[in-house]
Write a protein that holds these residues in place. Sequence first.
Motif: not given
Length: 117
Positions: A6-20, A57-63
């Motif tokens: 799950r964390r790996e998938a979130q990380g990949r999504r975060g990286e894709a959003l960052a690249a965009l 870095k992707w986190r569930a909350s901005a805090i």
Amino acid sequence: MNERARREAQGRRGEALAALYLGLKGWRMLARRVKTPRGEIDLIARRGKTVIFVEVKWRASAILLDQAVDPWRLRRVAAAAEAVAHRYAKQGDLVRIDVLLLAPWRFPRHLENALVA
């Protein structure tokens, strides 16, 4: 799906959003998920004569983003960047380590030149 997957998938999504996000700001992606013996670089991008090595870095909350990156992690990214910079940067280019912090429903925070001695 187990926690690691799950964390790996979130990380990949975060990286894709960052690249965009970086692409919309005029950066051209040169590489993603570059592994070196010294560590991994999430994104490598170029805009003009500047090449950035980006820790995403992707986190569930901005805090939680404020604790997402520490000096140790930045030094690992810098060491990995040093190992491969010759592949991406040309003579005279500015090279830097950036961090992109992402959380749901928040605008990305781009920390430029995050590793300053």
